[in-house]
Scaffold this motif. Structure first.
Motif, mmCIF file in Angstrom:
data_model
loop_
_atom_site.group_PDB
_atom_site.id
_atom_site.type_symbol
_atom_site.label_atom_id
_atom_site.label_comp_id
_atom_site.label_asym_id
_atom_site.label_seq_id
_atom_site.Cartn_x
_atom_site.Cartn_y
_atom_site.Cartn_z
ATOM 1 N N UNK A 121 15.227 -2.671 10.703
ATOM 2 C CA UNK A 121 14.652 -1.412 11.196
ATOM 3 C C UNK A 121 15.329 -0.210 10.533
ATOM 4 N N UNK A 122 16.659 -0.247 10.456
ATOM 5 C CA UNK A 122 17.398 0.863 9.837
ATOM 6 C C UNK A 122 17.079 0.981 8.358
ATOM 7 N N UNK A 145 16.728 -3.245 -1.388
ATOM 8 C CA UNK A 145 17.461 -3.330 -0.124
ATOM 9 C C UNK A 145 16.504 -3.613 1.034
ATOM 10 N N UNK A 146 15.330 -2.990 0.992
ATOM 11 C CA UNK A 146 14.352 -3.227 2.047
ATOM 12 C C UNK A 146 13.874 -4.675 2.037
ATOM 13 N N UNK A 147 13.571 -5.187 0.839
ATOM 14 C CA UNK A 147 13.107 -6.577 0.731
ATOM 15 C C UNK A 147 14.193 -7.560 1.156
ATOM 16 N N UNK A 148 15.422 -7.240 0.826
ATOM 17 C CA UNK A 148 16.529 -8.112 1.226
ATOM 18 C C UNK A 148 16.673 -8.147 2.750
ATOM 19 N N UNK A 149 16.566 -7.007 3.407
ATOM 20 C CA UNK A 149 16.642 -6.957 4.876
ATOM 21 C C UNK A 149 15.469 -7.685 5.512
ATOM 22 N N UNK A 179 14.415 3.552 3.810
ATOM 23 C CA UNK A 179 13.571 3.465 2.612
ATOM 24 C C UNK A 179 12.485 4.536 2.647
ATOM 25 N N UNK A 180 11.866 4.718 3.806
ATOM 26 C CA UNK A 180 10.819 5.722 3.925
ATOM 27 C C UNK A 180 11.368 7.128 3.725
ATOM 28 N N UNK A 181 12.649 7.302 4.035
ATOM 29 C CA UNK A 181 13.284 8.614 3.852
ATOM 30 C C UNK A 181 13.870 8.772 2.457
ATOM 31 N N UNK A 182 13.774 7.697 1.657
ATOM 32 C CA UNK A 182 14.282 7.768 0.296
ATOM 33 C C UNK A 182 15.751 7.472 0.174
ATOM 34 N N UNK A 183 16.407 6.975 1.234
ATOM 35 C CA UNK A 183 17.839 6.697 1.182
ATOM 36 C C UNK A 183 18.145 5.342 0.534
ATOM 37 N N UNK A 214 0.826 -1.203 0.000
ATOM 38 C CA UNK A 214 0.000 0.000 0.000
ATOM 39 C C UNK A 214 0.859 1.251 0.000
ATOM 40 N N UNK A 215 1.982 1.200 0.742
ATOM 41 C CA UNK A 215 2.878 2.355 0.783
ATOM 42 C C UNK A 215 3.521 2.607 -0.575
#
Length: 452
Positions: free
Chosen positions: A397-398, A412-416, A403-407, A198-199
């Motif tokens: 968490x980091x 990378x998020x899915x891998x974490x 990701x939400x901040x666009x960094x 959704x995000x």
């Protein structure tokens, strides 16, 4: 003194010489320390008594604890109930072997239906009496002794099955508990995947990212949903397997309760080896060897001829007089002295010595293998709990915040996230292996590890 009084006294003396029956009351086999505080099924002494209690009548319909599962299995497991009746059957056989042979009624007619003076029944001599087999060499005592050891071995077989049921039920319970944890994890991941999708969809709609990331998020959501469904079916299968431990066709409980993360330090392997004699597969051989030695003694006793004494009263009709009659029959051991069966019993005794040693070697080998799995699982649990899991959680968490901040990008998020999911699953698997191996080790030493 009248002849029939003499016959009566002779018969009493004959019965006295045969000895009295000495059936030994059977004691139910003593349980190993493992699970000896839990009730187990014992069939009634009278075989006509009906047991109308079923597992479904006492099974919890909501939350099931480990102790409740073990009690249900020990009271209602079909295999254990069948072996319990085997013990009762051997108790009855032990009673039977303690009884002396019955006397036999004998009658004999002589001097009738002949020629001239012996025609008809005018000169008939009638003998009425009892015969009694006298077992020399202690046959009955030795038969009874063999039956006692066979009954005790049936008790050991019952105890073996009891510990097997106890262990398999505990392991099945662990399987359900671990499956519940996996389902909780899969549910959490599914909620996160839905939230991420959704995000991402909102960011695509606002033009911040390309539509390709939305399709990637959709793939992750679908894959996570499949994982959740597969975990749900796995939990259902493990619940059915647990219910089968007490003969249930379908589980009546909704969930099990327990602390999967509760682990204890593993005792040294040398200390565990000192308890191997409590393993019923090893301990039974003490009675097994006693049975085989008793079998040799029994076959030797059977080689001693057993005479048959006959005591009765003879009535001579021509003289209208009565007199005592006595006789004896003794087999002559010219050819058959039971020598072949005696030799066979000796061979069985020698075979038992080898089998006893093999049972000890097998038990120690299985203990070493189970202990290795237990120690390895304990080490893995500690490493995952103290080092790997906190690091994976911190990394996820980091990455999520970045990701939400666009960094960071979505990959990378899915891998974490995948790393955290796999690490958590590995932790649950290690806990399950620990408890399953612990149950196996306790089965092999017949003792709870908490008592060592």
């Amino acid at each position: 003194m009248k002849p029939y009084f003499l016959a009566l006294w002779a018969l009493m003396l004959l019965l006295f010489l045969t000895g009295c029956a000495t059936p030994r009351d059977a004691a139910w086999p003593q349980s190993r320390p493992l699970g000896n505080t839990l009730p187990a099924y014992q069939p009634p002494v009278l075989p006509t008594t009906r047991d109308t209690l079923h597992a479904e009548d006492s099974a919890p319909s909501n939350v099931l604890s480990l102790r409740e599962a073990l009690v249900l299995a020990l009271l209602h497991n079909p295999d254990l109930r069948a072996f319990a009746w085997e013990v009762r059957a051997h108790e009855a056989r032990t009673l039977q072997t303690g009884l002396r042979p019955n006397p036999e009624f004998v009658t004999d007619l002589e001097d009738f239906g002949g020629s001239r003076a012996l025609s008809g029944f005018h000169s008939t001599e009638t003998t009425v009496g009892l015969s009694q087999l006298i077992e020399l060499g202690g046959d009955r005592h030795r038969r009874h002794r063999v039956a006692v050891f066979e009954r005790d071995l049936a008790g050991w077989d019952y105890e073996t099955v009891r510990l097997d049921v106890l262990t398999k039920t505990a392991q099945a319970f662990t399987g359900v508990l671990a499956a519940q944890e996996r389902l909780t994890l899969a549910d959490s991941l599914l909620a996160q995947a839905q939230q991420f999708y959704e995000s991402v969809a909102a960011r695509v709609e606002s033009g911040k990212v390309s539509a390709l990331e939305e399709r990637r998020a959709q793939v992750v959501l679908s894959t996570t949903r499949l994982t959740y469904e597969r975990t749900t079916w796995d939990l259902a299968a493990k619940r059915t397997r647990l219910a089968a431990a007490w003969g249930g066709s379908t589980p009546t409980f909704e969930r099990v309760t327990g602390d999967l993360a509760a682990v204890e330090a593993v005792p040294p392997a040398q200390r565990l080896g000192n308890f191997i004699e409590r393993n019923p597969d090893v301990a039974r051989w003490r009675d097994e060897m006693a049975l085989r030695r008793a079998g040799v003694a029994l076959e030797r006793a059977r080689g001693i001829p057993d005479p048959v004494f006959i005591v009765g009263i003879r009535r001579v009709r021509e003289l209208h007089e009565s007199a005592l009659a006595a006789g004896i029959s003794i087999p002559l051991p010219l050819f058959d002295r039971n020598q072949g069966t005696v030799r066979e019993a000796k061979y069985r005794l020698r075979q038992g010595e080898e089998a006893q040693q093999a049972a000890q070697v097998k038990a120690r080998r299985m203990l070493a293998e189970a202990y290795g799995q237990l120690a390895s699982a304990y080490s893995e649990v500690n490493t995952l709990q103290q080092d790997v899991l906190p690091a994976a959680q911190e990394a996820f968490t980091a990455t999520e915040e970045g990701y939400l901040e666009g960094k960071f990008d979505l990959l990378m998020l899915l891998d974490a996230q995948r790393t955290l999911f796999e690490t958590t699953n590995q932790y649950i698997d290690a806990l399950a292996v620990y408890h399953i191996a612990r149950a196996e080790v306790e089965r092999l030493i017949g003792t709870p590890l908490s008592d060592i």
